[in-house]
Scaffold this active site. Structure first.
Site, short mmCIF file in Angstrom:
data_model
loop_
_atom_site.label_atom_id
_atom_site.label_comp_id
_atom_site.label_asym_id
_atom_site.label_seq_id
_atom_site.Cartn_x
_atom_site.Cartn_y
_atom_site.Cartn_z
N TYR A 152 0.70 -1.20 -0.38
CA TYR A 152 -0.15 0.21 -0.19
C TYR A 152 0.90 1.67 -0.34
O TYR A 152 0.48 2.45 -0.91
CB TYR A 152 -0.64 -0.11 1.27
CG TYR A 152 -1.58 1.18 1.39
CD1 TYR A 152 -1.55 2.30 2.42
CD2 TYR A 152 -1.98 1.90 0.84
CE1 TYR A 152 -1.52 2.85 2.62
CE2 TYR A 152 -3.36 2.71 1.19
CZ TYR A 152 -3.16 3.95 1.86
OH TYR A 152 -3.51 4.77 2.26
N1 LIG Z 1 -8.57 6.97 6.39
C1 LIG Z 1 -7.04 6.72 6.27
O1 LIG Z 1 -7.17 6.88 7.51
C2 LIG Z 1 -6.29 7.12 4.78
C3 LIG Z 1 -4.84 7.68 5.46
C4 LIG Z 1 -3.91 7.67 4.96
C5 LIG Z 1 -4.36 7.83 3.22
N2 LIG Z 1 -6.06 7.63 2.80
C6 LIG Z 1 -5.93 7.93 1.42
O2 LIG Z 1 -7.70 8.39 1.73
C7 LIG Z 1 -8.05 8.24 0.39
C8 LIG Z 1 -9.48 7.85 1.26
O3 LIG Z 1 -9.18 6.79 1.94
P1 LIG Z 1 -10.83 6.56 2.59
O4 LIG Z 1 -10.35 6.36 4.03
O5 LIG Z 1 -11.71 7.36 2.40
O6 LIG Z 1 -11.25 5.28 1.85
P2 LIG Z 1 -12.60 4.26 1.32
O7 LIG Z 1 -12.27 3.77 1.16
O8 LIG Z 1 -13.83 4.87 2.46
O9 LIG Z 1 -12.72 5.91 -0.02
C9 LIG Z 1 -11.84 5.37 -1.04
C10 LIG Z 1 -12.93 5.32 -2.55
O10 LIG Z 1 -12.44 4.70 -3.65
C11 LIG Z 1 -13.58 4.05 -4.12
N3 LIG Z 1 -12.19 3.42 -5.44
C12 LIG Z 1 -10.69 3.14 -4.91
N4 LIG Z 1 -10.57 1.82 -6.12
C13 LIG Z 1 -11.68 2.65 -7.41
C14 LIG Z 1 -11.96 2.81 -8.70
N5 LIG Z 1 -10.38 2.02 -8.51
N6 LIG Z 1 -12.65 3.26 -8.95
C15 LIG Z 1 -13.41 4.50 -8.61
N7 LIG Z 1 -13.57 4.52 -7.43
C16 LIG Z 1 -12.17 3.42 -6.01
C17 LIG Z 1 -14.05 2.95 -3.47
O11 LIG Z 1 -15.27 2.27 -3.44
C18 LIG Z 1 -14.23 3.95 -1.69
O12 LIG Z 1 -15.35 4.79 -2.06
C19 LIG Z 1 -7.19 6.83 0.07
O13 LIG Z 1 -6.69 7.28 -1.31
C20 LIG Z 1 -7.02 7.05 1.21
O14 LIG Z 1 -5.84 5.39 0.56
C21 LIG Z 1 -6.21 7.24 4.26
O1 LIG Z 2 -2.16 6.97 7.37
C1 LIG Z 2 -2.04 6.38 6.76
O2 LIG Z 2 -1.46 6.49 5.83
C2 LIG Z 2 -2.88 4.59 7.21
O3 LIG Z 2 -4.03 5.24 8.58
C3 LIG Z 2 -4.49 3.55 8.45
O4 LIG Z 2 -3.60 3.19 8.47
P1 LIG Z 2 -3.77 2.45 10.23
O5 LIG Z 2 -2.74 2.92 10.69
O6 LIG Z 2 -2.56 0.84 9.84
O7 LIG Z 2 -5.00 2.26 11.18
P2 LIG Z 2 -5.57 0.69 11.57
O8 LIG Z 2 -5.84 -0.46 9.94
O9 LIG Z 2 -7.17 1.55 12.13
O10 LIG Z 2 -4.73 0.60 12.74
C4 LIG Z 2 -4.29 1.28 13.48
C5 LIG Z 2 -3.45 1.27 13.95
O11 LIG Z 2 -4.03 0.12 15.16
C6 LIG Z 2 -3.35 -1.47 14.78
N1 LIG Z 2 -4.37 -2.47 14.97
C7 LIG Z 2 -4.85 -2.30 13.53
C8 LIG Z 2 -5.57 -3.86 14.01
C9 LIG Z 2 -5.97 -4.88 14.80
O12 LIG Z 2 -6.27 -5.68 14.25
N2 LIG Z 2 -4.80 -4.69 15.42
C10 LIG Z 2 -4.03 -3.23 16.24
O13 LIG Z 2 -3.45 -3.28 17.34
C11 LIG Z 2 -2.01 -1.04 14.29
O14 LIG Z 2 -0.96 -1.79 13.34
C12 LIG Z 2 -2.21 0.56 13.94
O15 LIG Z 2 -1.14 0.79 14.78
C13 LIG Z 2 -5.14 3.87 6.92
O16 LIG Z 2 -6.36 1.99 6.95
C14 LIG Z 2 -4.07 3.05 6.07
O17 LIG Z 2 -5.78 3.52 4.45
C15 LIG Z 2 -3.28 4.64 5.91
O18 LIG Z 2 -3.44 4.82 5.11
#
Ligand SMILES: NC(=O)c1ccc[n+]([C@@H]2O[C@H](COP(=O)([O-])OP(=O)(O)OC[C@H]3O[C@@H](n4cnc5c(N)ncnc54)[C@H](O)[C@@H]3O)[C@@H](O)[C@H]2O)c1
Ligand SMILES: O=C(O)[C@H]1O[C@H](OP(=O)(O)OP(=O)(O)OC[C@H]2O[C@@H](n3ccc(=O)[nH]c3=O)[C@H](O)[C@@H]2O)[C@H](O)[C@@H](O)[C@H]1O
Length: 348
Positions: A152
């Site tokens: 990822y």
């Molecule tokens: N939520 C977090 O903690 C977090 C942290 C760091 C980065 N991000 C990034 O932020 C963005 C949004 O994340 P989120 O948490 O809302 O995730 P999410 O999975 O809820 O939203 C992503 C959306 O994109 C759609 N999607 C995926 N692949 C697609 C494709 N090929 N074509 C069209 N639609 C597609 C999915 O159906 C989904 O609704 C992502 O790029 C993710 O990597 C999220």
């Molecule tokens: O900042 C990001 O870029 C990422 O943020 C998020 O990843 P993470 O920080 O791993 O969030 P999350 O799964 O909630 O785990 C939270 C904590 O619980 C721990 N964790 C998790 C699951 C479990 O079963 N046990 C556990 O200890 C785990 O090891 C972690 O320490 C987004 O999913 C990802 O899309 C990416 O964008």
């Protein structure tokens, strides 16, 4: 502005789309409604957006014809690109989903943008995970990002260098936002704050990962409202792209920002806050961190975002989790189709 929000049925995308619409911007969504987690939740978010007058085109980033038609129909001034295969651990199970959406999908979108006349400005989601095995904390944007710990993270790093290439060759104005573990209402069932809440409510155990020497993991958990403000400020300060029809005229804007809360919290303490708000103790199974790409800690330095975007995270973890728990309880009212909601859930 007229914004295409990709991933608009997703967690972050649905929140930002509503915020942009509420202040009067034109918003069109794009989402493929995939089943990485229960589609019902995406449909429920989409109906919230439709009620606010936001239409979501159901389609895939990789569908060049669809993008061409969409860009012909609507003159987008900005793209907020949030669609991606998210989640660190699922990459072990389904690596090609990340290549399809995060690399193929991103390049297809960039190609459409560079061919547009005029070209839109692009703001897109990168990730704190690009810092990978960095031991220097807090993480700053100029720190090393060439040692990802998960597929990822590698695809998100690939996006950053692809973005730089399209900025350099075609004059696309691009801003990358490194989000740090985002949580909040209408969140993602695959993430710990959501899955831990569910298991605590249902009296099921939760697994807490531990480092190789028993160390606790920590995350810089960031509340969704702060992320929304960072996204909107990035769109507002995005300069126009300088190319058109695939030709660059002069150097275009290229920016990278950390969007985090700057207050990392140990996972064990994070669970204690959840227990307090749920008024229920978790059944804690402590296990060694599996080799699924997790990193030990994240911690954002947001000096650059503060200076350039006026970004100022203001929701502490306890307040944010209280808001999430209230939403969770109202959304999953006892017996209200709870099991259905999680039917398509892919445990990783
Ligand atoms: N939520 C977090 O903690 C977090 C942290 C760091 C980065 N991000 C990034 O932020 C963005 C949004 O994340 P989120 O948490 O809302 O995730 P999410 O999975 O809820 O939203 C992503 C959306 O994109 C759609 N999607 C995926 N692949 C697609 C494709 N090929 N074509 C069209 N639609 C597609 C999915 O159906 C989904 O609704 C992502 O790029 C993710 O990597 C999220
Ligand atoms: O900042 C990001 O870029 C990422 O943020 C998020 O990843 P993470 O920080 O791993 O969030 P999350 O799964 O909630 O785990 C939270 C904590 O619980 C721990 N964790 C998790 C699951 C479990 O079963 N046990 C556990 O200890 C785990 O090891 C972690 O320490 C987004 O999913 C990802 O899309 C990416 O964008």
């Amino acid at each position: 502005m007229t914004v295409l929000v990709t991933g608009a049925a997703g967690f972050v995308g649905s929140h930002v789309s509503l915020a942009l619409k509420k202040r009067g911007d034109g918003v069109v969504g794009l989402d493929n409604f995939n089943d990485y987690y229960p589609v019902e939740l995406k449909r429920a978010r989409a109906s919230n957006l439709e009620q606010a007058g936001i239409f979501i085109v159901e389609g895939d980033l990789n569908d060049q014809n669809l993008l061409m038609k969409l860009f012909k129909l609507v003159h987008f001034t900005h793209i907020l690109h949030l669609a991606a295969q998210a989640g660190v651990r699922y990459a072990v199970k389904n690596p090609l989903a990340y290549v399809h959406s995060n690399v193929g999908g991103f390049v297809t979108l960039l190609e459409q943008c560079k061919n547009s006349q005029p070209q839109p400005a692009i703001v897109y989601a990168s990730s704190s995970s690009v810092y990978g095995l960095n031991s220097k904390v807090p993480f700053s944007e100029d720190d090393r990002t060439d040692h990802p710990a998960s597929l990822y993270a590698a695809t998100k790093k690939a996006d950053e260098v692809l973005a730089h290439t399209y900025n350099h060759i075609y004059g696309l104005s691009i801003t990358a936002l490194r989000f740090f573990t985002v949580y909040g209402p209408w969140g993602r069932p695959d993430m710990a704050y959501f899955s831990f809440t569910r298991n605590i409510v249902e009296g099921k155990p939760i697994t807490i990962f531990q480092g190789p020497h028993g160390e606790e993991l920590a995350r810089d958990f960031t509340f969704i409202d702060d992320i929304v403000k960072g996204c909107v400020a990035s769109l507002d300060t995005a300069l126009p792209s300088t190319g058109s029809g695939g030709k660059k005229h002069k150097k275009a804007q290229f920016r990278i920002y950390n969007l985090g809360n700057t207050q990392p919290v140990k996972v064990g303490d994070f669970v204690s806050i959840l227990e307090k708000h749920l008024k229920k103790k978790a059944i804690r199974n402590i296990i060694p961190m599996p080799s699924t790409g997790d990193v030990m800690f994240t911690h954002a330095n947001v000096t650059r975002a503060k200076h350039d975007l006026g970004y100022n995270p203001s929701t502490d973890l306890s307040t944010g989790l209280h808001i999430f728990v209230k939403w969770y309880k109202s959304y999953y009212k006892e017996g209200a189709g709870h099991e259905d909601m999680l039917k398509g859930y892919k445990p990783y």
